[in-house]
Design a protein around this motif. Structure first.
Motif, PDB file in Angstrom:
ATOM      1  N   ARG A 614      12.179  24.165  56.786  1.00 24.58           N
ATOM      2  CA  ARG A 614      12.157  25.067  58.500  1.00 24.58           C
ATOM      3  C   ARG A 614      12.087  25.947  58.534  1.00 24.58           C
ATOM      4  O   ARG A 614      11.658  26.663  59.390  1.00 24.58           O
ATOM      5  N   ARG A 677       8.738  24.782  66.141  1.00 23.45           N
ATOM      6  CA  ARG A 677       9.719  23.018  66.520  1.00 23.45           C
ATOM      7  C   ARG A 677       8.630  22.474  65.954  1.00 23.45           C
ATOM      8  O   ARG A 677       9.073  21.624  65.357  1.00 23.45           O
ATOM      9  N   ALA A 680       8.279  21.977  62.341  1.00 21.42           N
ATOM     10  CA  ALA A 680       9.210  22.149  61.483  1.00 21.42           C
ATOM     11  C   ALA A 680       9.574  20.698  61.674  1.00 21.42           C
ATOM     12  O   ALA A 680      10.297  19.473  60.594  1.00 21.42           O
ATOM     13  N   SER A 681       8.909  19.682  62.441  1.00 26.00           N
ATOM     14  CA  SER A 681       9.527  18.238  62.536  1.00 26.00           C
ATOM     15  C   SER A 681       9.126  18.003  61.570  1.00 26.00           C
ATOM     16  O   SER A 681      10.137  16.413  61.197  1.00 26.00           O
ATOM     17  N   TRP A 683       9.353  18.530  58.746  1.00 20.68           N
ATOM     18  CA  TRP A 683      10.966  18.667  57.760  1.00 20.68           C
ATOM     19  C   TRP A 683      11.807  18.135  57.899  1.00 20.68           C
ATOM     20  O   TRP A 683      12.841  18.296  57.293  1.00 20.68           O
ATOM     21  N   GLU A 684      11.824  17.818  58.773  1.00 24.47           N
ATOM     22  CA  GLU A 684      13.721  17.589  59.838  1.00 24.47           C
ATOM     23  C   GLU A 684      13.748  15.780  58.760  1.00 24.47           C
ATOM     24  O   GLU A 684      12.904  15.175  58.066  1.00 24.47           O
TER      25      GLU A 684
END
Length: 848
Positions: A614, A677, A680-681, A683-684
């Motif tokens: 992230r 953003r 990146a979610s 790889w939350e």
């Protein structure tokens, strides 16, 4: 700081001046936390819980009055909607700054009393030394107690009438100085200064001998007068810093307290009636809501709820099912307002009462009861009783159940209570099945491994992401707001239960645990994931060039929706641009970010690696072509919504509902950050765990991005072309709410949306529930969406049956058509803006 100042300052005057200094020189401006500590301190000081001592100096009471006036002036100047309910809890505990008390020699009547020659010498000396000298040397709340004691002796003894009358007058003056007058005395002194209408209302209350006696209609009339007078006093005193303003503010606060016993009497009268006094009870609820509104804790919510209730009250008929449902929605909202008020009081005052109380050696009982005393003396307490009374009778007379099945089925497992799914930490016995009794859910959580059934203790939208995930996993799921259910289930915690959830019944019973039980495999069969093609794609695509391999099922579904809309003109699809999979993958490869090791990691190592990925995305460049295309397509001043379209979403057995991020209300200039953003979610931790639990393969680790204009519609909706609970395909089920649809897909906003069911022919529309959500969402000034109080009193979705049913039929026709075209029941999201109906998503309906 308050505790240290209290130790330095011995007398009441010094302590008041210490508070003034704190407000003037310290960091306490409009800070609610600091003001809450002041409210706690001044209440205890005023009521004698904090002892005052003489400070060896001589200061007449006008010093106290001037300190009180300074404190009040500062508070009123710093008043905001956020701190207003705290400030009103401070004002009653300041001394009066009326003119007789700010002159250099106030309260001189006691000097004349102490020098009378018609009373015994020992009484003269006692009055002089215990009261006159003490009061004029170092006044404090203890002097009022001394005066009460002496007055009782004087009135009970054989003393001259003139002396007794003078002492009564002095005691009344002292009560006025300490702002300890009764309501009638305050209104009597204030009445002639008021404008015409508040003056008439004050006169009615003072002349009304019935007070808490009389018939129900007379009690309601008195409550109406008190409420109207509160409104008038609040308006008249709002901009006044003079003594009349102080007196009017305190009279308004005392009227709030006076409403408490009146409401209590009304409730007792109503509960004793053989038939339900619907209109009288609803008027009492409306007046209680208005009193909460004047009290400034959540005034907009109280006002909107009251207006909504009043649209039903005058024409209410318990035999009219639609009006009964509308009353239910208003009562649900009123109950939540009571809960919210209680939460505010506890969150605001419990910690300062606890910390300050221990520093000042306040008795534990006073500390423990601080918040309870506040709540149990306010209108929210009586409103909650009124709401419970009406809700109970409404359910009984309509035969309504106090629970709702979201996913029918049978579950077995050990019953375990958890505060929330987000905070749930499963113990080491991972093989054990559990039925989870959940205190709170926000609608975005994953279903924990090993959870065989879910019982939620509050309502959420039936089509929220959490409910969709439960249907996809075929995990029985029910919510119940019944206090009896809550109690009975909590008594069985730790037991192995069999839970049966059907449309008609909710039952549970203890059973023997099966040996060697193991969690069930993910339901629904093998995941239907297209093979992603993250290569050889331009950085941005028009919708017509999208397919599932390039940008996932969600983006591909939009392409098919646009084509379908062009053929039948029943709805529109917003203009759309798509960043395909390869944009993120190419950027990661160019930055040398390796992802090959991630599938071999677990635990803390996995969490660290996901965080590293992230962080790497935060620095990735977003191609300039994307910003240029967005500006050209949507305009430089457009507000956009940036949505995910991963390789793991919107399949028949892998809905992935809501597990990735959407970013609403984004300007074109802010697009790069919003796109990162969404990337990146992927790889939350929650989405990663969801993919792993669902058995999704490695190639699902790809993320496309959808760009669309942000619309703030009149109504948003989610529709299932087959009933999500009964699974019947001859009824379309839909939920609708005001504003953007995020409020439907999550459950962060408590309450229910509008629920509708449409028969296959479209002839019959059943209204199953009216909306009780307290807010709608609106664009925030700095991006994102923020809540705004929802007002249904003039909302067509609620008040116009023809509009509501036409809207439902229109959505249902589209849902049936899409289900037939796509050869599978559909889960559809869209909105109505003016007369234009738009669809923004359609995916295979989970669980079918």
């Amino acid at each position: 700081d308050l505790a240290e100042a209290d130790r330095r300052n011995r007398s009441w005057r010094e302590k008041l001046q210490g508070v003034e200094q704190c407000l003037t020189e310290g960091s306490t401006a409009a800070n609610p936390a600091d003001l809450a500590a002041l409210a706690v301190y001044l209440r205890w000081l005023h009521r004698g819980r904090i002892a005052c001592q003489e400070d060896s100096r001589h200061f007449r009471p006008h010093h106290h009055a001037r300190a009180g006036a300074a404190i009040e002036k500062i508070l009123l100047e710093r008043k905001t909607p956020e701190n207003a309910p705290i400030i009103r809890r401070i004002l009653p505990f300041l001394p009066s700054h009326d003119t007789p008390f700010t002159q250099s020699e106030p309260l001189t009547r006691i000097r004349d009393i102490a020098h009378r020659n018609d009373i015994p010498k020992d009484l003269k000396n006692e009055i002089k030394h215990r009261l006159q000298n003490k009061l004029h040397r170092c006044a404090g709340p203890e002097d009022l107690e001394t005066s009460k004691e002496l007055l009782a002796r004087v009135e009970g003894g054989d003393y001259p009438d003139e002396f007794v009358a003078e002492f009564r007058l002095f005691h009344a003056e002292l009560e006025a100085f300490f702002n300890a007058q009764g309501l009638n005395q305050r209104l009597g002194a204030l009445r002639e200064s008021l404008p015409a209408e508040p003056r008439r209302d004050a006169a009615r209350l003072l002349d009304d001998e019935h007070r808490e006696n009389g018939r129900t209609r007379e009690l309601l009339s008195r409550l109406r007068t008190m409420t109207r007078l509160r409104t008038g006093l609040a308006a008249w005193s709002a901009d006044r810093a003079d003594p009349d303003g102080q007196s009017a503010r305190l009279a308004e606060i005392e009227l709030e307290a006076a409403a408490f016993p009146l409401l209590s009497t009304l409730i007792n009268r109503m509960e004793s009636r053989k038939t339900t006094p619907w209109k009288e009870a609803m008027e009492a609820v409306s007046l209680a809501l208005e009193n909460l509104e004047i009290g400034e804790t959540f005034p907009e919510e109280a006002a909107a709820t009251r207006r909504e209730l009043d649209t039903v009250r005058d024409r209410f008929d318990p035999g009219d099912s639609l009006l009964a449902l509308r009353l239910k929605a208003s009562l649900d909202r009123s109950r939540r307002l009571c809960d919210r008020t209680a939460d505010f009081v506890i969150a605001t005052f419990h910690r300062p009462a606890e910390e300050l109380g221990r520093l000042l050696d306040i008795p534990e009982r006073d500390i423990a009861l601080f918040c309870e005393a506040d709540l149990r003396a306010g209108p929210a307490f009586q409103l909650s009783k009124l709401v419970a009374f009406l809700a109970r009778h409404l359910c009984l007379e309509n035969g309504w159940k106090e629970w709702e099945p979201l996913v029918p089925g049978r579950a077995e497992g050990r019953l375990e209570a958890i505060e929330s799914l987000d905070s749930y930490q499963q113990d080491g016995d991972n093989g054990a099945k559990r039925i989870l009794l959940i205190g709170r859910a926000n609608g975005e959580e994953n279903i924990p491994a090993g959870a065989s059934g879910l019982v939620l203790l509050h309502t959420i939208p039936h089509l929220s992401h959490l409910a969709v995930r439960a249907r996809q996993g075929r995990v029985p799921f029910v919510f119940t707001e019944s206090g009896d259910h809550h109690t009975e289930l909590r008594e069985l915690l730790g037991s192995h239960l069999r839970l049966d959830v059907t449309q008609e019944s909710l039952t549970w019973q203890p059973v023997e645990a099966a040996a060697n039980e193991a969690p069930a495999a993910p339901a629904g069969g093998a995941p239907d994931i297209p093979s992603p093609d993250p290569t050889a794609n331009p950085p941005i695509l028009p919708l017509a060039e999208v397919n599932a391999a390039r940008a996932g099922n969600k983006a591909d579904s939009l392409r098919r929706l646009a084509a379908h809309a062009a053929d039948n003109n029943a709805y529109k699809v917003p203009p759309t641009l798509v960043l395909p999979f390869g944009v993120l993958d190419s950027a990661l490869d160019a930055a040398g970010v390796d992802r090959s090791d991630i599938l071999q990691l677990s635990g803390d190592a996995l969490c660290e690696r996901l965080a590293e990925l992230r962080s790497a995305i935060d620095t990735l460049p977003v191609p300039d072509d994307i910003l240029s295309a967005a500006t050209e397509t949507f305009g430089r001043d457009a507000r956009l919504i940036v949505r995910s379209s991963s390789a793991a979403e919107d399949g028949e057995t892998s809905a992935g509902a809501g597990i990735y991020l959407s970013v609403p209300n984004v300007s074109p200039n802010d697009l790069p950050g919003a796109i990162r953003r969404v990337w990146a979610s992927l790889w939350e931790e929650k989405p990663w765990e969801n993919r792993r639990c669902s058995g999704l393969p490695e190639q699902t680790d790809h993320m496309a991005v959808i760009l669309q204009p942000l619309t703030v519609p009149d109504v948003s909706f989610i529709a299932h072309s087959a009933h999500p609970v009964t699974r019947e395909r001859d009824h379309v089920y839909l939920e609708a709410a005001l504003g953007p649809g995020d409020i439907l897909t999550s459950a962060t906003e408590p309450g229910s949306p509008c629920r509708l069911s449409v028969s296959s022919s479209g002839d019959t529309v059943h209204t199953l529930a009216f909306p009780s959500l307290s807010h709608r969402l609106v664009p925030g000034s700095s991006g994102g969406l923020q809540p705004e109080t929802a007002d249904y009193s003039a909302c067509p979705l609620v008040n116009d049956t023809a509009f509501r049913e036409a809207f439902a039929r229109r959505v249902a026709a589209i849902a049936r058509d899409l289900a037939a075209t796509l050869e599978h029941p559909q889960d559809i999201e869209g909105f109505l803006d003016g007369d234009t109906l738009s669809i923004v998503q359609s995916r295979p309906q989970p669980g079918l």
